[in-house]
Structures are given as C-alpha cells and as structure tokens.
Scaffold this motif. Structure first.
Motif, PDB file in Angstrom:
ATOM      1  N   ALA A   1       3.838   1.828   2.560  1.00 37.69           N
ATOM      2  CA  ALA A   1       4.377   0.538   3.002  1.00 37.69           C
ATOM      3  C   ALA A   1       5.900   0.514   2.921  1.00 37.69           C
ATOM      4  O   ALA A   1       6.531  -0.391   3.446  1.00 37.69           O
ATOM      5  CB  ALA A   1       3.793  -0.588   2.154  1.00 37.69           C
TER       6      ALA A   1
ATOM      7  N   ARG B   1       4.599  -4.529   3.997  1.00 37.59           N
ATOM      8  CA  ARG B   1       3.565  -3.873   4.795  1.00 37.59           C
ATOM      9  C   ARG B   1       4.240  -3.171   5.953  1.00 37.59           C
ATOM     10  O   ARG B   1       5.031  -3.763   6.679  1.00 37.59           O
ATOM     11  CB  ARG B   1       2.557  -4.899   5.305  1.00 37.59           C
ATOM     12  CG  ARG B   1       1.386  -4.240   6.003  1.00 37.59           C
ATOM     13  CD  ARG B   1       0.258  -5.211   6.276  1.00 37.59           C
ATOM     14  NE  ARG B   1       0.511  -6.040   7.431  1.00 37.59           N
ATOM     15  CZ  ARG B   1       0.344  -7.357   7.463  1.00 37.59           C
ATOM     16  NH1 ARG B   1      -0.051  -8.005   6.389  1.00 37.59           N
ATOM     17  NH2 ARG B   1       0.576  -8.021   8.565  1.00 37.59           N
ATOM     18  N   ARG B   2       3.963  -1.907   6.114  1.00 44.04           N
ATOM     19  CA  ARG B   2       4.550  -1.074   7.169  1.00 44.04           C
ATOM     20  C   ARG B   2       6.067  -1.241   7.242  1.00 44.04           C
ATOM     21  O   ARG B   2       6.623  -1.448   8.312  1.00 44.04           O
ATOM     22  CB  ARG B   2       3.934  -1.409   8.513  1.00 44.04           C
ATOM     23  CG  ARG B   2       2.458  -1.063   8.515  1.00 44.04           C
ATOM     24  CD  ARG B   2       1.919  -0.832   9.879  1.00 44.04           C
ATOM     25  NE  ARG B   2       0.493  -0.643   9.780  1.00 44.04           N
ATOM     26  CZ  ARG B   2      -0.390  -1.225  10.587  1.00 44.04           C
ATOM     27  NH1 ARG B   2       0.018  -2.022  11.538  1.00 44.04           N
ATOM     28  NH2 ARG B   2      -1.662  -1.000  10.436  1.00 44.04           N
TER      29      ARG B   2
ATOM     30  N   ASP C   1      -4.435   5.063   0.976  1.00 44.61           N
ATOM     31  CA  ASP C   1      -4.295   3.631   1.215  1.00 44.61           C
ATOM     32  C   ASP C   1      -5.681   2.982   1.278  1.00 44.61           C
ATOM     33  O   ASP C   1      -6.706   3.660   1.223  1.00 44.61           O
ATOM     34  CB  ASP C   1      -3.474   3.358   2.478  1.00 44.61           C
ATOM     35  CG  ASP C   1      -4.132   3.906   3.720  1.00 44.61           C
ATOM     36  OD1 ASP C   1      -5.377   3.901   3.790  1.00 44.61           O
ATOM     37  OD2 ASP C   1      -3.411   4.351   4.628  1.00 44.61           O
TER      38      ASP C   1
ATOM     39  N   THR D   1      -9.309   4.796   1.534  1.00 47.21           N
ATOM     40  CA  THR D   1     -10.135   4.683   0.338  1.00 47.21           C
ATOM     41  C   THR D   1     -11.516   4.152   0.695  1.00 47.21           C
ATOM     42  O   THR D   1     -12.539   4.686   0.272  1.00 47.21           O
ATOM     43  CB  THR D   1      -9.461   3.729  -0.676  1.00 47.21           C
ATOM     44  OG1 THR D   1      -8.202   4.279  -1.016  1.00 47.21           O
ATOM     45  CG2 THR D   1     -10.305   3.579  -1.929  1.00 47.21           C
TER      46      THR D   1
ATOM     47  N   HIS E   1       0.469  -1.239  -6.744  1.00 45.28           N
ATOM     48  CA  HIS E   1      -0.477  -1.713  -5.748  1.00 45.28           C
ATOM     49  C   HIS E   1      -1.721  -2.268  -6.435  1.00 45.28           C
ATOM     50  O   HIS E   1      -2.741  -2.465  -5.815  1.00 45.28           O
ATOM     51  CB  HIS E   1      -0.810  -0.624  -4.722  1.00 45.28           C
ATOM     52  CG  HIS E   1      -1.387   0.619  -5.330  1.00 45.28           C
ATOM     53  ND1 HIS E   1      -0.720   1.798  -5.346  1.00 45.28           N
ATOM     54  CD2 HIS E   1      -2.566   0.830  -5.939  1.00 45.28           C
ATOM     55  CE1 HIS E   1      -1.463   2.717  -5.950  1.00 45.28           C
ATOM     56  NE2 HIS E   1      -2.584   2.153  -6.320  1.00 45.28           N
TER      57      HIS E   1
ATOM     58  N   GLU F   1       0.833  -1.186   0.000  1.00 46.23           N
ATOM     59  CA  GLU F   1       0.000   0.000   0.000  1.00 46.23           C
ATOM     60  C   GLU F   1       0.871   1.240   0.000  1.00 46.23           C
ATOM     61  O   GLU F   1       2.071   1.167   0.247  1.00 46.23           O
ATOM     62  CB  GLU F   1      -0.857   0.023   1.269  1.00 46.23           C
ATOM     63  CG  GLU F   1      -1.941  -1.000   1.292  1.00 46.23           C
ATOM     64  CD  GLU F   1      -2.967  -0.603   2.341  1.00 46.23           C
ATOM     65  OE1 GLU F   1      -3.788   0.265   2.033  1.00 46.23           O
ATOM     66  OE2 GLU F   1      -2.920  -1.139   3.442  1.00 46.23           O
ATOM     67  N   ASN F   2       0.217   2.404  -0.182  1.00 49.76           N
ATOM     68  CA  ASN F   2       0.956   3.654  -0.018  1.00 49.76           C
ATOM     69  C   ASN F   2       1.455   3.720   1.412  1.00 49.76           C
ATOM     70  O   ASN F   2       0.719   3.439   2.335  1.00 49.76           O
ATOM     71  CB  ASN F   2       0.062   4.841  -0.308  1.00 49.76           C
ATOM     72  CG  ASN F   2      -0.282   4.918  -1.769  1.00 49.76           C
ATOM     73  OD1 ASN F   2       0.595   5.099  -2.595  1.00 49.76           O
ATOM     74  ND2 ASN F   2      -1.535   4.725  -2.084  1.00 49.76           N
TER      75      ASN F   2
ATOM     76  N   VAL G   1      -2.795  -5.775   3.179  1.00 54.07           N
ATOM     77  CA  VAL G   1      -3.556  -4.968   4.127  1.00 54.07           C
ATOM     78  C   VAL G   1      -3.506  -5.560   5.528  1.00 54.07           C
ATOM     79  O   VAL G   1      -3.670  -4.856   6.512  1.00 54.07           O
ATOM     80  CB  VAL G   1      -5.028  -4.853   3.656  1.00 54.07           C
ATOM     81  CG1 VAL G   1      -5.792  -3.869   4.508  1.00 54.07           C
ATOM     82  CG2 VAL G   1      -5.083  -4.459   2.215  1.00 54.07           C
TER      83      VAL G   1
END
Lengths: 284, 506
Positions: free
Chosen positions: B47, B217-218, B437, B441, B201, B44-45, B240
């Motif tokens: 990440a 992720r993160r 993200d 959204t 993505h 994701e944005n 996610v």
C-alpha cells in the motif's frame, strides 16, 4: 640452554614478518575484506625497500618506501574489491600473482648485491609485538575500532549511522597493505638483507592462514606467529637431512595444517559475519 | 483530544509522491503528526507504507511534495540526517551487530572516541530507566529476544534525540504478551511528549494503541480518522476497498482415518542442539492442525523431519499406515503424498532465476509426461505450466518469466500449484501467508480448505494466531521443542496460546 635460547630467538625472528603481515590482514578482515594478495604486497614492499636502500643508502627511506608500496599495491585490491565490489578472492589472488611477477622482473638488477649494513632486527621484533598490542587497543577500546569491527559484522548498521562503509574498508585494506609492505621490508632490509626472487617464500600465505587460526585477534596473533616461526625454524634445521623440495613445500603444507587446526578448534565461528561480502546499500 | 488537534503539527507531509519504474508507490500522500500522539499508518502490503517510511527516514527522496518539521520545510538526506532532525526509526528487522554488546551497538558512531562502549552505559541506563525499557547494556545482542532487540533500537533513537519515533511493523515478531509490553512503553513515550508513528496491518493493535489512524491503499491516503470513529469493520473496508468477513472460515470438517501419527519424535537442530524433545500428535484426514510458537522453538525442525529434509534421532512417524523410513528423502515422501509449502518461499520454495514453467515442473520434471527417458518434453512442460497458471490464477507476464520477478503472493501460488498437484495426503504449510496481502491470503486459505475437503490433512505452522484460530480444528504450541496440546480450537484463545508460547502454563 643456550641452544634453546638460540632456537627461540630464531623462532621470533622468523615469526616477526608473519606477525606484521597477519596484523594487517586481521584489520582488513575485521572490516570484512579478505585480501589474499598479502604474499604479493609483501614481495613488492620487500623489493621497494631494498631497491631504495641500495640506491640511496638510506635504510629508513627504504623502510618508508616498502610500507608505501605495500599500501599502494593494496589500493588496487581496495579499488577492485571495495569500490567496484568484485570478487575479493579473485582480486586478491590476482594481486599475489602480480606482486610476485613484478617484483621478480624488476628485481633482477639487484640480485647478488647484498646490503652491507642491514637494519638491526631487534627493533622490528619489539615493534611488531607493540604494534599487535596497539592494534588490539584500537580495535577494542576506541570508537574507530568499534566502527571497523561493526563494518565487518554488519555494514548496514554502520551505514545508517551516516558513516561511509567504503571509506572504512578502503582504510583497512590500505593498512593491511602497509603492514605487508613493512613485513617485506623487514625481510629485505634486516632478516635476509639481499634481493632474491621469491624472498617472501610463502610467508604471506601463512599470515593469511594465521589470521583465521588466531580467530581474528591481534594479541593471539603474537603467539601464533612465533609458534609458526618455531615450526619453520625447526624444519630448516633439517636441511641436508630431508630433500630441499620438502622445505620449499613447507609454507603451503603449514597453511593446510593451520587451517585444519583452526577448523578443529571451530575458530571459523569467530569470523566476521560480513567477511568477503561486498556491501551495497539496500541489500540484505 | 480537541486541544491536540488544534495544536501545530510537529511533522507534516504534503503531497508526497514517489514513483518507481512501473509503479506509483506514494501518490500525493499528505498527513500530519502532532506532538504527543500515536498515529497509526495502516495499509496492506504494497500500500506504500514502507516507501513512506523510507522517505521519512532519508533512504528515498520524494519525487514531489514537501516535508514540514514544525512548519519549516526540510530535506532528509540520510538516516543519520533524519535522526539529527529528531526522526528515529525502529526498523522491522533490527540493524544491529549480533556479536557486539548492547552498549557497543548503541555507542556506534555516537559514543566517545575512547572507551565508547564503557562510557555510554550510564546514558543507556538513564534513558532505559526513564521509559521502563528493560535492557542489559552488557548482553551480547545475539542472545536477545526480538522484543529486546526492539527495545535496543528504541533506546538508540532516544539517545539520538528523537522526538518522532517510527515503529515499522513492530509487533510482527512479538508474542501477544511482548506486544502488550511494547504498548506500555509506547504509552510512556507518548505521555513524555514524543510522537509515534505506528506502522501495522493488524487491526486489533491499531485500535488498541493509536490516537489517530491514517489508512493507505495503493499509495494513496484513503482516510484519516480518530480512533473513536474507527472500528475493525470500517478500517478493513478502508484498507481493502471492500468489506471483509472476520468469521471463522472453517466449515464442519470431514474427518477420516489417521494420516500421520508421530510418537516421541526427537531431532537435533543444525547446530546440534536438541530441537524436538519427544513430540506426539495424530493428524486425521480432513483435519487442520495449527502449530503456533515463537520462531526457533522447533517448528522448522518438525517440518523438516516430516518432509524428509532432516533425520530424526528417535521416535517413530507413521504416514498413511506405513512406518516411515527414517532415511526417506523429500522426493520419496512427495510420492507418498506429502506436499511441502516451505517457510522461505523464494529460496527454498522456488529457484528464483528459473522460469515459472520450470519451477512448476520441479517435482515431476523427470517423470512422464514431462520427460521421456533422459529428455524433457518442452511442449508438455509448457502445457503443464499453462494449465497450472490458469488453475491458480498466477499473475505472471508469461510462463517463461523468472519466478523471482513475481510478487510474493504469485510466487506462493506457483508453489501451491506445484505441491498440491495430484492428491496430497499431508500438506505441510509453513507461514503460508506471511507477507501476503489480504486477497492472496484469502486465496491461499481457500486452497488449503478445499484440499481438506478432498481428504488431505494439513499441518499449518504459523505465527499469526488469527490465522490459526480461524482455520484450524486443533491447535498446539511448540515451546523449547515440546509440543503443548493439541487442543480443540474451541478451547483455545489468543491469551492462552500466547502464554503457552512463552512457556507459561494454562
């Protein structure tokens, strides 16, 4: 016929300092740096050239000093506007004020003692035209010119290629200063071979406006400079018939006219995209 | 496949960590890239994909960890250094000089001293021919489409001798057909032995083009898997951290009276060109109309006319039963129930240097209860801000924080909270979820859907076809200022919309 030739000759003579200074400004602005200090750099160059020639008797050494001092004055602008990323317009204006003030102060000593053997003007006129063509060739036919133009359009694109934007802009600004110094030297060593305060008489401002008027193109600057030289000369022929205040006002009036004409021709569209914008890596 | 996995990795990252004040952008990231494969970097944005790309491309130095190229540790000091070592980047936003020709752009810094642009043309043609990259070296770059600019960037990397190509969100600006053409080029490069790192993505694309997928992720690698082991559901869950539904989000709409009728609308762009050439449509209360199209086909002008920012040239617009005054301004239209969620949420939607509370008051700062005569009521301003921050769950340190310091998703929530206060009749939403993200959204989508149930009509301009297909009742495509459609969403597909977006006929 002779009258016409004489008028044209005067137009070229008057247009030469405008052309020299405008070429320098074209190069600086093509690299994205506006330098409004042309008038001041020109005055400093003129004084340095005249003072050197007067004290040493060596005209060519005077010319060299004029060019060097012009470049040195430009270094102030490069430091403030390129390295320190301050506002280019304010820095340039300050440079003009500084240059006119300092040259007026230091030049007092030289007032009233003209050069006995001035430099011939013909070489300057031919040299200015050749320089214009030379600048065109470098800008459009070489890697150096490609890099310079790209810096003025999109410095980020140059930076990712591993080329220093700051270095390119410094060199362009120094070149601009050297050319303004050369223009000033022409004024004080050849065109009007004496020192008077305010010898530049607004020509530097015309050079700045001309840069815009000719769409940042060195070859078009030749015609533009001679055209304004002509206007200037014709106005001077009116001396005695119009108040002298009008003639003093003329350069500034011409700047307004030039910019209005440029706007009408929509030349602004040709401005380098990053003109006037300090470059900082990582900012868009 | 097995053979490739057994081979020596061309590039390998080991335990890359990069910290920024308050954030760990990359946390011990390890991954391998093998010769002749497409590795997708999915996340994701936020990440950590962009940070990782910046490290590989020499824009950032990692705080910890090692980069190995063919088994040897390397330091990557700058983008040009990266390219000298064979790592090329095709950036998301092309780094090109618009006024210069393709050849001039490609010769910059690497061409010959004299006549650089002329002498590089044969080289460009050779590379372009070898990989099926169709570009005209003489064309000025500003005349090129986003897809063509991308090809110029690819050629630049190849000219520099890249063995590894990083493509950063390359499809975000492309139509489906252009994206397919890009994938063809990518396959060609792969069979020529180049390694590609594909950042995205978009799950369909990742599944369509990659050999292997590494999910971030993160800031951490959550998994690396072969494409054969991956599915949309699996990947989104990895991305996610929970399962996400891909079903159509729209329940049965409650349609009412027409809210907006537009007939023969014509308008010019800021450059004076015809931007809208006679647009007709009707939007009923409770309805969502999606407007798809490649950017620059009149979407901005349409929304600007409807929000009162741009005069129309001819045609008429009827809003809530009243023929709209052509000279109506945005404030009057807001009073009439038109909410505007603008394209540029930072500069047009908010004043970044002003506080969240002030931004939330921008529509009503001069009316009671926020103002008494010429004076604003500071307490009411705060109360208004606190209520809205809570209602829309804006994550902000305080209501006095400058809105520019918030994340994109939270800035968007501030705009929604301001624009949708009261009961809007018409919501103009332009790219409302661009760059957000998945969590943000979903929230934006839910707010829009809720408002339609309260009777609002929504005009949704988006380049994300998934978004349009999952939210809208009607879809239309703007192409060269003409509106194709609207069609009922059931009759539209990605392919048919993609064709219309490029001027094709269905």
């Amino acid at each position: 016929m002779n009258e016409l030739l004489s008028v044209l000759g005067q137009a070229v003579a008057f247009g030469t300092p405008i052309l020299l200074a405008a070429l320098g400004e074209v190069v600086a602005e093509r690299a994205g740096v506006v330098n409004l200090g042309v008038e001041g750099m020109m005055a400093l160059g003129a004084l340095a050239a005249f003072a050197t020639a007067q004290t040493t008797g060596n005209l060519l050494l005077g010319l060299l000093m004029g060019v060097l001092v012009g470049a040195l004055a430009a270094a102030i602008h490069a430091l403030v506007a390129v390295t320190l990323r301050a506002n280019q317009f304010v820095s340039g204006l300050a440079l003009t004020a500084l240059g006119l003030g300092v040259s007026g102060l230091l030049g007092q000593h030289f007032v009233g003692s003209p050069l006995l053997e001035p430099l011939p003007g013909a070489e300057f006129r031919i040299g200015a035209v050749l320089l214009a063509i030379g600048v065109w060739g470098v800008l459009y036919l070489t890697q150096t010119g490609l890099i310079l133009r790209s810096v003025g359009e999109n410095p980020g694109a140059v930076d990712v290629m591993g080329i220093s934007v700051v270095r390119v802009r410094w060199l362009a600004v120094l070149f601009g200063g050297a050319m303004a110094g050369l223009a000033g030297s022409y004024l004080s060593l050849s065109y009007r071979p004496a020192w008077v305060d305010g010898t530049t008489a607004g020509l530097g401002w015309i050079a700045v406006a001309l840069t815009i008027f000719v769409g940042w193109h060195p070859v078009r600057a030749i015609l533009g400079a001679f055209f304004f030289g002509l206007l200037y000369h014709l106005a001077f022929r009116l001396q005695g018939r119009v108040p002298s205040e009008f003639l003093l006002m003329l350069p500034y009036l011409l700047v307004v006219v030039v910019l209005s004409l440029a706007a009408l021709r929509r030349q602004q569209g040709a401005a380098p995209e990053a003109l006037g914008l300090p470059y900082k890596r990582g900012e868009r | 496949m097995i053979a490739r996995i057994m081979a020596e990795p061309l590039l390998s990252l080991q335990g890359i960590t990069k910290r920024f004040p308050g954030v760990v952008a990359n946390d011990g990231v390890s991954l391998e890239v093998y010769p002749g494969e497409v590795l997708a970097l999915l996340g994701e944005n936020g990440a950590g994909k962009s940070t990782l790309v910046s490290i590989l491309y020499g824009l950032y130095r990692p705080d910890e960890g090692e980069i190995l190229l063919e088994g040897r540790p390397v330091q990557i000091a700058s983008p040009s250094h990266a390219l000298r070592q064979g790592i090329g980047l095709v950036p998301q936003h092309p780094m090109l000089v618009g006024r210069h020709s393709v050849a001039e752009n490609l010769a910059l810094g690497i061409g010959s001293k004299l006549f650089p642009a002329q002498r590089i043309v044969p080289l460009i043609e050779k590379i372009a021919g070898a990989y099926g990259l169709n570009i005209d070296p003489q064309a000025p770059v500003h005349t090129l489409s986003p897809g063509e600019k991308q090809r110029v960037e690819i050629v630049r990397s190849l000219l520099g001798g890249a063995r590894i190509l990083i493509l950063d969100e390359p499809t975000s600006v492309l139509t489906p057909q252009e994206a397919e053409a890009l994938f063809k080029v990518m396959r060609g490069l792969r069979s020529a032995g180049k390694s590609l790192i594909f950042i995205s993505h978009k799950l369909e694309e990742v599944l369509a083009i990659s050999d292997r997928i590494t999910v971030l992720r993160r800031g951490k690698v959550v998994d690396s898997l072969l494409v054969a082991q991956a599915s949309k559901a699996r990947l989104s869950e990895l991305m996610v951290g929970r399962s996400v539904s891909f079903d159509r989000k729209r329940s049965q709409p409650k349609l009412g009276q027409p809210v907006l009728q537009v007939r023969g609308l014509k308008a010019r762009s800021s450059r004076g060109l015809e931007a809208l050439r006679g647009v007709d449509f009707t939007l009923r209360s409770g309805e969502i109309l999606g407007v798809a199209g490649v950017a620059g086909n009149g979407q901005s002008e349409l929304v600007e006319v409807l929000s009162g920012l741009r005069p129309m040239e001819s045609g008429w617009v009827e809003l809530g039963g009243k023929t709209k005054n052509i000279r109506a301004n945005p404030a009057e239209l807001f009073e009439m129930g038109v909410a505007h969620i603008p394209e540029d949420r930072i500069h047009m939607g908010t004043v970044p240097s002003m506080s969240v509370a002030e931004n939330l008051a921008l529509r009503q700062y001069n009316q009671p209860p926020l103002a008494h005569g010429w004076f604003t009521d500071a307490q009411q301003l705060e109360a208004n801000a606190k209520a809205k921050v809570q209602e829309y769950a804006v994550a902000t340190p305080s209501i006095h924080t400058p809105s520019g310091l918030l994340s994109g998703g939270n800035i968007q929530k501030v705009i929604l909270a301001r624009e949708l206060s009261g009961i809007p009749k018409l919501i103009l939403a332009v790219h409302p979820t661009y760059g957000l993200d998945i969590g943000a959204t979903e929230q934006v989508h839910q707010v829009l859907l809720d408002k339609t149930l309260q009777g609002a009509a929504v005009l949704l301009v988006s380049e994300d076809l998934e978004e349009i297909l999952s939210l809208c009742d009607q879809v239309a495509v703007l192409y060269h200022g003409e509106l194709k459609g609207p069609f009922a969403v059931e009759s539209a597909t990605r392919e048919s919309l993609g064709l219309l977006m490029t001027g094709g006929v269905v």
